[in-house]
Design an enzyme around this catalytic site. Structure first.
Site, mmCIF file in Angstrom:
data_model
loop_
_atom_site.group_PDB
_atom_site.id
_atom_site.type_symbol
_atom_site.label_atom_id
_atom_site.label_comp_id
_atom_site.label_asym_id
_atom_site.label_seq_id
_atom_site.Cartn_x
_atom_site.Cartn_y
_atom_site.Cartn_z
ATOM 1 C CD1 TRP A 109 44.333 39.206 32.327
ATOM 2 C CD2 TRP A 109 42.188 39.541 31.789
ATOM 3 N NE1 TRP A 109 43.571 38.885 33.424
ATOM 4 C CE2 TRP A 109 42.258 39.071 33.123
ATOM 5 C CE3 TRP A 109 40.942 39.809 31.245
ATOM 6 C CZ2 TRP A 109 41.112 38.890 33.907
ATOM 7 C CZ3 TRP A 109 39.811 39.631 32.017
ATOM 8 C CH2 TRP A 109 39.902 39.168 33.344
ATOM 9 C CE LYS A 131 47.762 49.168 39.545
ATOM 10 N NZ LYS A 131 47.622 48.932 40.992
ATOM 11 N NE ARG A 188 47.347 47.961 30.100
ATOM 12 C CZ ARG A 188 46.659 49.097 30.086
ATOM 13 N NH1 ARG A 188 47.180 50.168 30.625
ATOM 14 N NH2 ARG A 188 45.469 49.170 29.540
ATOM 15 C CG ASN A 202 42.786 46.818 25.867
ATOM 16 O OD1 ASN A 202 41.999 46.004 26.336
ATOM 17 N ND2 ASN A 202 43.434 47.711 26.600
ATOM 18 N N GLY A 203 39.924 45.333 24.289
ATOM 19 C CA GLY A 203 38.485 45.605 24.349
ATOM 20 C C GLY A 203 37.714 44.400 23.851
ATOM 21 C CD GLU A 205 42.736 47.553 50.243
ATOM 22 O OE1 GLU A 205 41.665 47.269 49.690
ATOM 23 O OE2 GLU A 205 43.797 47.659 49.618
ATOM 24 C CD GLU A 236 44.591 42.565 45.168
ATOM 25 O OE1 GLU A 236 44.081 42.583 44.042
ATOM 26 O OE2 GLU A 236 44.799 43.597 45.819
ATOM 27 C CG HIS A 279 25.013 39.247 63.943
ATOM 28 N ND1 HIS A 279 23.864 39.067 64.664
ATOM 29 C CD2 HIS A 279 25.596 40.372 64.436
ATOM 30 C CE1 HIS A 279 23.738 40.052 65.544
ATOM 31 N NE2 HIS A 279 24.789 40.866 65.427
ATOM 32 C CE LYS A 301 45.652 45.143 48.174
ATOM 33 N NZ LYS A 301 45.091 46.347 47.678
ATOM 34 C CB CYS A 324 44.711 43.682 26.218
ATOM 35 S SG CYS A 324 43.589 42.301 26.239
HETATM 36 C C1 AGP Z 1 43.425 46.352 44.151
HETATM 37 O O1 AGP Z 1 44.433 45.770 44.858
HETATM 38 C C2 AGP Z 1 42.859 45.601 43.075
HETATM 39 N N1 AGP Z 1 43.795 44.974 42.256
HETATM 40 C C3 AGP Z 1 41.562 46.071 42.435
HETATM 41 O O2 AGP Z 1 40.595 45.742 43.362
HETATM 42 C C4 AGP Z 1 41.394 47.553 42.025
HETATM 43 O O3 AGP Z 1 41.382 48.368 43.148
HETATM 44 C C5 AGP Z 1 40.091 47.689 41.212
HETATM 45 O O4 AGP Z 1 40.179 46.902 40.058
HETATM 46 C C6 AGP Z 1 39.764 49.121 40.854
HETATM 47 O O5 AGP Z 1 40.722 49.688 40.036
HETATM 48 P P1 AGP Z 1 40.761 51.261 39.803
HETATM 49 O O6 AGP Z 1 41.013 51.903 41.106
HETATM 50 O O7 AGP Z 1 41.864 51.459 38.820
HETATM 51 O O8 AGP Z 1 39.425 51.654 39.244
#
Ligand code: AGP
Length: 611
Positions: free
Chosen positions: A74, A606, A27, A100-101, A484, A491, A507, A488, A2
């Site tokens: 959110w 985010k 965000r 937010n929270g 990674e 997501e 395995h 990527k 949020c």
């Molecule tokens: C990365 O592409 C992601 N969207 C997500 O995994 C992110 O790295 C994770 O939420 C951690 O966020 P931070 O580094 O702000 O703690």
């Protein structure tokens, strides 16, 4: 997650709040709303589910009211409908709040208030707050006192902003958990969840601390604690250029941020590389050599992409500083009663500095006696304010939900940190150190070179865009890059992908390999090359479609791989920083071709400020 914005001043609050919410879109959100206080005893509240454009289309963006609050939600408690969107109101319409929270005790409070005749109209936890403020005011409290007492009744975490319809000169805000930043202007004051919406208006900011209440007027802000005692918070200057948070000619923030990596890495390394050979690495760590020497073990906690950086960090620290490193998902670490012997350093890696699980894991370790270090991109974030020490990555604002430059700058910091601890412990040999430092110096130029490979990656994207699954393989420090690369792709393009250590393939994952499965293989010329090569021969023998990333001039995959990308020859321990870039570009272009919302992928946020 949020986002909150607030404004009190002399301009149209509607215009500023809509623009502010737009800059917070990154965000992640699924509904939005704004409350304007024209000062006639009633609010103009507009809310809409879905994208911000829906809200914009429903309201007068030029509304003359000069006080208001806005929110992107959110969904956590209750579906992402218009009814559940913020701001929420008390039944008499006099109090509005954005939050937010999570208020964990909202059901209890709701029952209590309903029993006393108060009416609720949404499914959210947030509504309990304006209803509580209104209820306390009916009992005779002023708006300010009711706000403070209502906060005292809330359990959980919050950043909150609240207005009273009959009080057009005041905006109240408080935080306990999620961040809130106040921006100071001339005759106007801004409020936001982070500095990005403030950059267009001011660089003078105040970060609220947990337990702070801010009484915000056109003249500035007065801060007090939850018990009412006054407190002074330092005004800080944000160094970012406002254009740092704009797309600057790129189609998406993610693309811009991928291309910014040479500059971002240069900024990370600035003033942190020794000038003369043999000099100590000038990394701003408040630990003496004696203290670094005394480190027995290191625990790294992080989430998502930052966790992948932690895995590379483990490799580097164990190699260079010969210190045992454990890397945990923060969400697991915090609940598994970790054993923390004396001499443990906990490193929290977090781009945002606000990830709830990472913060909680660091806190847990600190309570058990660990020393704490944050590797973070956001100055003034909770991680940097709560850890004993912090190293900023200086990547600049990262707006795309998919982390790119934040990741590579984390890797650069981890390399410096591993070298620094190794220096103190006497475990790094000088030639090795000089070789790595030289490699770091050359990295920005190599990254520039990789950016030029975009046309080739676009051809790959075109060719593989319709695959339904991908497998990424790597060994040693390239294994986290395989993870990674897969993350990527998942997501932002919603294609299923998995990353594996190449040696683990037989395995289980080998069962997946057929003529439809693209296998992205990371095979630099390093100690693992031969092993990786035989794993890839096994994959090719089962018709897997291999896309190889190799060192310039390496023809080992000729006849095995369908496509090969040659990358500059760098020190093998710096290869992660280089090899991830083509993977970022590949995900980006596949996602664009599939018509995905690259900067704001579905369901993602985010900074994840809830568990
Ligand atoms: C990365 O592409 C992601 N969207 C997500 O995994 C992110 O790295 C994770 O939420 C951690 O966020 P931070 O580094 O702000 O703690």
């Amino acid at each position: 997650m949020c986002g909150i914005v607030g404004y009190i001043g002399h301009q149209s609050a509607a215009t500023l709040l809509l623009d502010g919410l737009q800059t917070l879109e990154y965000r992640g959100y699924d509904s939005a709303g704004i409350a304007l206080a024209p000062g006639d005893g009633a609010f103009r509240v507009t809310r809409a589910s879905g994208k911000l454009i829906n809200l914009r289309n429903k309201m007068d963006a030029q509304d003359p009211a000069t006080l208001g609050i806005g929110h992107t939600r959110w969904a956590t408690h209750g579906r992402p409908t218009e009814e559940n969107a913020h701001p929420h109101r008390s039944a008499d319409g006099k109090i509005v709040a954005v939050h937010n929270g999570i208020f964990e005790n909202f059901l209890e409070l709701r029952k209590e208030l309903q029993a006393q005749g108060e009416i609720f109209s949404s499914e959210t936890d947030t509504e309990a707050f304006p209803v509580m403020v209104s209820h306390l005011m009916k009992a005779g409290l002023s708006f300010r006192d009711a706000f403070q007492q209502a906060l005292g009744r809330m359990e959980g975490i919050y950043a909150i902003a609240c207005l009273h319809a009959d009080d057009p000169d005041r905006l109240l805000a408080a935080r306990s958990g999620p961040p809130l930043v106040i921006g100071l202007g001339e005759g106007e004051t801004f409020l936001a969840s982070d500095v990005v919406p403030l950059l267009r208006h001011t660089r003078r900011v105040i970060f609220l601390e947990d337990g702070d209440i801010a009484e915000i007027t056109r003249a500035g802000a007065q801060i007090s604690r939850l018990d009412g005692s006054r407190v002074e918070r330092l005004e800080q200057h944000i160094p970012y250029d406002p254009v740092a948070a704009e797309k600057g000619g790129f189609k998406h923030f993610m693309q811009k941020e991928i291309f910014e990596q040479p500059q971002a890495i240069s900024n990370t390394l600035l003033n942190r590389l020794p000038i003369e050979p043999g000099e100590t690495i000038p990394l701003e760590l408040p630990f003496s050599d004696e203290e670094l020497k005394a480190l027995q073990r290191i625990h790294i906690v992080a989430c998502g992409t930052s966790w992948h950086a932690g895995l590379v960090g483990k490799f580097l620290i164990e190699q260079l500083a010969r210190t045992a490193v454990e890397v945990d998902y923060a969400s697991e670490y915090r609940y598994r009663e970790p054993v923390i012997p004396e001499g443990t350093l906990i490193i929290g890696i977090t781009q945002s500095g606000e990830t709830a699980d990472t913060l909680a894991a660091m806190k847990e370790a600190a309570l058990r006696g660990a020393r704490t270090l944050a590797i973070c991109n956001v100055m003034g974030s909770t991680a940097t304010r709560t850890a004993e020490a912090s190293i900023l990555t200086h990547a600049g604002p990262e707006i795309g939900v998919a982390s790119t430059k934040a990741f590579t700058t984390q890797l650069a910091v981890l390399t410096l940190l591993a070298l620094r601890i190794g220096e103190a412990k006497g475990t790094v040999n000088p030639a090795q150190k000089e070789e790595l430092l030289q490699g770091l110096r050359e990295l920005p130029a190599h990254l520039e070179h990789l950016n030029a490979l975009e046309p080739q990656i676009m051809r790959w994207a075109q060719k593989y865009r319709d695959a339904s699954d991908f497998l990424y393989l790597g060994r040693g420090p390239l294994y986290p890059i395989a993870l990674e690369g897969a993350l990527k792709l998942k997501e932002i393009s919603y294609i299923h992908a998995e990353g594996y250590p190449a040696g683990e393939m037989k395995h289980g994952p080998i069962a997946l390999i057929d003529k439809n499965l693209p296998v992205v293989a990371l095979m630099p010329k390093d100690a693992h090359r031969e092993k990786t090569l035989s794993n890839l021969q096994e994959a090719a023998a089962r018709d897997g479609r291999i896309l190889g990333l190799v060192t310039q001039g390496d023809h080992g995959l000729d006849g095995i791989a369908e496509d090969v990308l040659e990358l500059p020859d760098v020190h093998p321990w710096l290869a992660p920083i280089l090899y991830v870039l083509p993977l970022q570009l590949l995900s980006y272009h596949i996602a664009v071709l599939r018509g995905c919302d690259v900067d704001q992928p579905r369901n993602l946020a985010k900074s994840v400020t809830v568990e």
